[in-house]
Design a protein around this motif. Sequence first.
Motif, PDB file in Angstrom:
ATOM      1  N   THR A   7       9.796   1.507   8.111  1.00 26.27           N
ATOM      2  CA  THR A   7      10.330   0.335   8.818  1.00 26.27           C
ATOM      3  C   THR A   7       9.661  -0.918   8.238  1.00 26.27           C
ATOM      4  N   GLY A   8      10.351  -2.034   8.329  1.00 25.76           N
ATOM      5  CA  GLY A   8       9.805  -3.276   7.740  1.00 25.76           C
ATOM      6  C   GLY A   8       9.680  -3.155   6.235  1.00 25.76           C
ATOM      7  N   GLY A  14       5.602  -3.091   3.413  1.00 22.96           N
ATOM      8  CA  GLY A  14       6.770  -2.221   3.303  1.00 22.96           C
ATOM      9  C   GLY A  14       7.112  -1.922   1.854  1.00 22.96           C
ATOM     10  N   ARG A  15       7.101  -2.942   1.028  1.00 24.08           N
ATOM     11  CA  ARG A  15       7.447  -2.754  -0.402  1.00 24.08           C
ATOM     12  C   ARG A  15       6.415  -1.859  -1.088  1.00 24.08           C
ATOM     13  N   LEU A  49      14.056  -3.461  -4.598  1.00 30.82           N
ATOM     14  CA  LEU A  49      13.291  -4.519  -3.905  1.00 30.82           C
ATOM     15  C   LEU A  49      11.799  -4.370  -4.156  1.00 30.82           C
ATOM     16  N   ALA A  50      11.359  -3.111  -4.194  1.00 31.61           N
ATOM     17  CA  ALA A  50       9.921  -2.835  -4.306  1.00 31.61           C
ATOM     18  C   ALA A  50       9.437  -2.788  -5.747  1.00 31.61           C
ATOM     19  N   GLY A  51      10.369  -2.912  -6.674  1.00 29.92           N
ATOM     20  CA  GLY A  51       9.991  -2.843  -8.085  1.00 29.92           C
ATOM     21  C   GLY A  51       9.749  -1.422  -8.543  1.00 29.92           C
ATOM     22  N   ALA A  52      10.370  -0.461  -7.835  1.00 23.05           N
ATOM     23  CA  ALA A  52      10.169   0.955  -8.196  1.00 23.05           C
ATOM     24  C   ALA A  52      11.423   1.534  -8.868  1.00 23.05           C
TER      25      ALA A  52
END
Length: 267
Positions: A7-8, A14-15, A49-52
């Motif tokens: 969540t978040g 979160g990221r 979004l997380a760069g993964a």
Amino acid sequence: MMRVVITGASGRMGRMLVRAVAELDGTAELVGATERAGSEWLGSDVGELAGAGKLGVVLGDNLTAVPDADVLIDFTAPEASLMHARYAAGHGLGMVIGTTGHTPDELAELRDILSASPVVMAANFSVGVNLALQLIEQAAVVLGADYDAEIFEAHHKHKVDAPSGTALAMGRSLAAGRGVDLNDVAVYAREGITGAREAGNIGFSVMRAGSIVGEHKAMFVADEERIEINHIATDRMVFAKGAVRAAAWLGNQSAGWYGMDDVLGLK
Ligand code: NAD
């Protein structure tokens, strides 16, 4: 394979959590990720979004749309964590809670909601901080109340609660070592004519600036010497890795309220 919901997931932590789960090949799988309604990131692939890289998990605003999962990891805000806890309890998920800043009433409600669930809650998921908490308790036992105890913490300018959950956890460790209740000896603010320092008090001081990830220092000060137990986090990933480790550990636990010291076998 542990099925994880975050969540978040577009927040700072979160990221990191998304990346930490993605990098834990073969142990955990991200099956869902949510954000508050109205977030500009809804509909995005959370991996991107997380760069993964693309993970095929789309950021949504409703937990009920998430597929079956084993553990929910929550680093959001106190009120949101209560809502997420209700979902976790109702759907048989374990919960890893990193959110800080709960009032005593919110904390009691959280424990009540999750009374039949396996839960790891920690103010700080780093291995180093959890070791420091033990060292502080030990120092408090050895040094006693003749040494004035002060706790200092510094965080980035966006942090909304103070003192940090970790600083409070340090205070509780220190108080436990002295055999007192933190509520009876904590001094959270000093301004104006405060009078001389009262023996036995545990003082807190707080700094907020720039992008500081998290710094905590417990000091034991006598007239002739000073002992400092200092922890500096330089990358949020340390908390994310700890939280994902806690989620994997939680998969084998029965209902109960656990801390990071349980996960790390420090107890
Ligand atoms: P942040 O503001 O960057 O992220 C929080 C995210 O939660 C935001 O994106 C927000 O939109 C989202 N959110 C709020 N309400 C929501 C809801 N109802 N549903 C879904 N998402 C929702 O903050 P952050 O720096 O990532 O910190 C989050 C929390 O984690 C804070 O309480 C912080 O103190 C705590 N924290 C704990 C540790 C630890 O080790 N325990 C480490 C770092 C931060």
